[in-house]
Design a protein around this motif. Structure first.
Motif, PDB file in Angstrom:
ATOM      1  N   LEU A 158      10.364  -2.952   0.268  1.00 16.43           N
ATOM      2  CA  LEU A 158       9.851  -2.117  -0.804  1.00 16.43           C
ATOM      3  C   LEU A 158       8.328  -2.084  -0.743  1.00 16.43           C
ATOM      4  O   LEU A 158       7.661  -3.105  -0.474  1.00 16.43           O
ATOM      5  CB  LEU A 158      10.295  -2.653  -2.166  1.00 16.43           C
ATOM      6  CG  LEU A 158      11.745  -2.407  -2.547  1.00 16.43           C
ATOM      7  CD1 LEU A 158      12.102  -3.184  -3.815  1.00 16.43           C
ATOM      8  CD2 LEU A 158      12.014  -0.929  -2.771  1.00 16.43           C
ATOM      9  N   SER A 159       7.790  -0.919  -1.018  1.00 16.57           N
ATOM     10  CA  SER A 159       6.340  -0.737  -1.038  1.00 16.57           C
ATOM     11  C   SER A 159       5.952  -0.021  -2.323  1.00 16.57           C
ATOM     12  O   SER A 159       6.655   0.903  -2.770  1.00 16.57           O
ATOM     13  CB  SER A 159       5.871   0.082   0.183  1.00 16.57           C
ATOM     14  OG  SER A 159       6.193  -0.582   1.391  1.00 16.57           O
ATOM     15  N   PHE A 160       4.844  -0.460  -2.893  1.00 19.16           N
ATOM     16  CA  PHE A 160       4.317   0.165  -4.100  1.00 19.16           C
ATOM     17  C   PHE A 160       3.041   0.896  -3.728  1.00 19.16           C
ATOM     18  O   PHE A 160       2.085   0.290  -3.246  1.00 19.16           O
ATOM     19  CB  PHE A 160       4.033  -0.891  -5.177  1.00 19.16           C
ATOM     20  CG  PHE A 160       3.531  -0.306  -6.460  1.00 19.16           C
ATOM     21  CD1 PHE A 160       4.382   0.341  -7.324  1.00 19.16           C
ATOM     22  CD2 PHE A 160       2.174  -0.400  -6.797  1.00 19.16           C
ATOM     23  CE1 PHE A 160       3.921   0.868  -8.504  1.00 19.16           C
ATOM     24  CE2 PHE A 160       1.710   0.124  -7.984  1.00 19.16           C
ATOM     25  CZ  PHE A 160       2.587   0.774  -8.848  1.00 19.16           C
ATOM     26  N   PHE A 161       3.068   2.194  -3.906  1.00 16.21           N
ATOM     27  CA  PHE A 161       1.907   3.005  -3.578  1.00 16.21           C
ATOM     28  C   PHE A 161       0.994   3.029  -4.794  1.00 16.21           C
ATOM     29  O   PHE A 161       1.287   3.661  -5.814  1.00 16.21           O
ATOM     30  CB  PHE A 161       2.326   4.426  -3.186  1.00 16.21           C
ATOM     31  CG  PHE A 161       3.157   4.467  -1.929  1.00 16.21           C
ATOM     32  CD1 PHE A 161       2.554   4.481  -0.685  1.00 16.21           C
ATOM     33  CD2 PHE A 161       4.551   4.467  -1.987  1.00 16.21           C
ATOM     34  CE1 PHE A 161       3.323   4.510   0.476  1.00 16.21           C
ATOM     35  CE2 PHE A 161       5.315   4.503  -0.853  1.00 16.21           C
ATOM     36  CZ  PHE A 161       4.686   4.514   0.396  1.00 16.21           C
ATOM     37  N   VAL A 162      -0.118   2.281  -4.649  1.00 17.26           N
ATOM     38  CA  VAL A 162      -1.008   2.123  -5.807  1.00 17.26           C
ATOM     39  C   VAL A 162      -1.678   3.426  -6.172  1.00 17.26           C
ATOM     40  O   VAL A 162      -2.057   3.648  -7.335  1.00 17.26           O
ATOM     41  CB  VAL A 162      -2.061   1.033  -5.504  1.00 17.26           C
ATOM     42  CG1 VAL A 162      -1.397  -0.324  -5.348  1.00 17.26           C
ATOM     43  CG2 VAL A 162      -2.864   1.378  -4.244  1.00 17.26           C
ATOM     44  N   GLY A 163      -1.815   4.322  -5.219  1.00 14.94           N
ATOM     45  CA  GLY A 163      -2.477   5.582  -5.528  1.00 14.94           C
ATOM     46  C   GLY A 163      -1.640   6.459  -6.443  1.00 14.94           C
ATOM     47  O   GLY A 163      -2.164   7.097  -7.351  1.00 14.94           O
ATOM     48  N   ARG A 164      -0.294   6.499  -6.208  1.00 15.30           N
ATOM     49  CA  ARG A 164       0.596   7.334  -7.034  1.00 15.30           C
ATOM     50  C   ARG A 164       1.391   6.523  -8.057  1.00 15.30           C
ATOM     51  O   ARG A 164       2.048   7.073  -8.916  1.00 15.30           O
ATOM     52  CB  ARG A 164       1.568   8.096  -6.128  1.00 15.30           C
ATOM     53  CG  ARG A 164       0.870   9.059  -5.186  1.00 15.30           C
ATOM     54  CD  ARG A 164       1.879   9.943  -4.477  1.00 15.30           C
ATOM     55  NE  ARG A 164       2.886   9.177  -3.749  1.00 15.30           N
ATOM     56  CZ  ARG A 164       2.750   8.816  -2.475  1.00 15.30           C
ATOM     57  NH1 ARG A 164       1.644   9.138  -1.805  1.00 15.30           N
ATOM     58  NH2 ARG A 164       3.691   8.132  -1.885  1.00 15.30           N
ATOM     59  N   GLY A 165       1.385   5.224  -7.922  1.00 15.22           N
ATOM     60  CA  GLY A 165       2.151   4.374  -8.833  1.00 15.22           C
ATOM     61  C   GLY A 165       3.650   4.503  -8.644  1.00 15.22           C
ATOM     62  O   GLY A 165       4.415   4.416  -9.602  1.00 15.22           O
TER      63      GLY A 165
END
Length: 441
Positions: free
Chosen positions: A101-108
């Protein structure tokens, strides 16, 4: 490591969070990203509901959905994983993926980046179904005692099936041909794919709450094992058992046997068979009524004929054919007995009369009246109201008042004197002898 991670490792204090000191978005996003990174690589199972594979792109986008719940997860992968799959992947395919799993901090947003995709084969699906079947059987959900009886003539039939499907058409056509007055409450849902189970559960709960619905039918045509997977779902099986309304399972064709067939109150081989089971055939019922009416009339006529014959037999018996015959015969017998009884009575009366006459003659012969009639008399001395029979001359001294009773009355006299009999009868004078003879006579 991130700056926050370095600070945590070096023991730097985390800024306090409060209304006066709120965290900026970047801090929250970084913390979420750190927590998700700690999860590491995982295996995930689901069903592909969307697949975006554009030519010339380096990333394929998929949506992986839980078949038993309304939850989904975004997935990204190399397009070559999909193209090189030994089993063609398409929307609705069950797969097991491995990734992180990855969390894209730019789009949340969160996405699962997978590096391996394994289609779930039919054998594995069947093995899972068998394990679930053993679990439900161990809990007693297949027990025949839990089955609710289906009403003979339901007022309203709840039907859960696909929109404009052949199963819906078969159930409605056959049921209305058999019983034109039958009413249906139809709930169209998905019958395959990831949205089938949630929609079926919602429709089932709504029909079960409706007091007008007397029976619920789950109907679907035939299909592959993957197509029928929603009807072997554990949540659906438990919902069928928990329902209060009788449920008929009509899934697939005769060889198909999803788990909902085992927990339902009645299993139908096909949707057409379900229609035949939930409503009676009006023509057959009318024919049955006519047959029972004819049988009842024949039985009644037979009973009347038997009773008529029995009455005729009773009337033909002598006692009923000529009921006065026995009375006449008994009358003659009674008359004969009466004459015999009178004869016996007359004989007895005559014998007793003769005996009575003899006794009367004996009494008369020895009685005082006969003695008085021969010239004897009874002398009594009267002393006031008392009377004493004179038996010797001492009983009547001179001057005594006497009463002399003779045959036809009594004479009052007085004693003038007495005279003793001193002579024998042979020495008595002629007069005394005459008197003695008279007395003996």
């Amino acid at each position: 490591m991130t700056q926050d991670g370095t600070a945590a490792r070096t023991g730097a204090a985390t800024p306090a969070n409060s209304a006066e000191q709120p965290w900026p978005v970047r801090t929250v996003a970084l913390k979420v990203s750190q927590w998700i990174d700690r999860l590491g690589s995982i295996w995930v199972e689901g069903q592909i509901t969307q697949m975006n594979l554009r030519p010339g792109t380096r990333t394929a986008f998929l949506v992986l959905r839980d078949p038993s719940a309304d939850m989904s997860l975004s997935v990204t992968c190399d397009p070559e994983l999909i193209r090189r799959s030994p089993v063609p992947l398409q929307e609705g395919s069950r797969v097991v993926v491995f990734g992180k799993l990855s969390f894209f901090v730019g789009r949340g947003t969160i996405s699962l980046r997978v590096i391996e995709i394994r289609p779930v084969g039919v054998g594995e699906l069947l093995a899972r179904i068998e394990r679930l079947k053993a679990l439900l059987a161990a809990e007693g959900l297949f027990d025949p005692r839990l089955k609710r009886p289906v009403p003979f003539l339901p007022g309203t039939v709840g039907l859960i099936t696909g929109r404009a499907s052949a199963a819906e058409r078969d159930v409605l056509t056959v049921a209305r041909n058999r019983w034109p007055a039958v009413l249906f409450d139809i709930r169209n849902t998905a019958v395959q794919g990831p949205t089938a189970v949630p929609q079926i559960l919602e429709a089932l709960a709504a029909l079960d709450r409706d007091p007008a619905v007397d029976v619920i039918v789950l109907a679907r045509g035939g299909g592959s094992v993957e197509d029928l997977l929603p009807f072997s779902d554990e949540a659906l099986c438990r919902a069928i058992v928990a329902a209060t309304t009788p449920i008929v399972s009509a899934i697939g064709h005769e060889p198909d046997n999803p788990l909902c067939d085992l927990v339902a109150d009645m299993r139908a081989a096909t949707p057409t068979d379900a229609a035949k089971r939930i409503v009676p055939d009006a023509a057959a019922e009318l024919a049955g009524v006519r047959d029972m009416r004819d049988r009842a009339a024949a039985a009644l006529r037979g009973w009347v004929d038997r009773e008529t014959a029995a009455l005729a037999q009773l009337r033909s018996r002598p006692v009923l054919a000529d009921p006065l015959r026995d009375i006449d015969r008994r009358t003659e017998e009674v008359e004969r007995l009466r004459i015999a009884a009178r004869r016996c009575a007359d004989h007895l009366i005559g014998a007793e009369s003769t005996t009575t006459r003899h006794l009367r003659e004996k009494l008369t012969a020895v009685g005082p009246a006969a003695t008085l009639a021969r010239g004897y008399a009874v002398v009594q001395r009267v002393s006031g109201r008392e009377r004493h029979v004179v038996r010797s001359i001492g009983d009547a001294p001179a001057g005594s008042q006497l009463r002399v009773r003779v045959a036809d009355g009594a004479v009052t006299a007085a004693a003038l004197g007495s005279q003793a009999l001193g002579k024998s009868a042979s020495g008595a004078g002629p007069r005394e002898r005459d008197d003695d003879r008279e007395e003996r006579r």
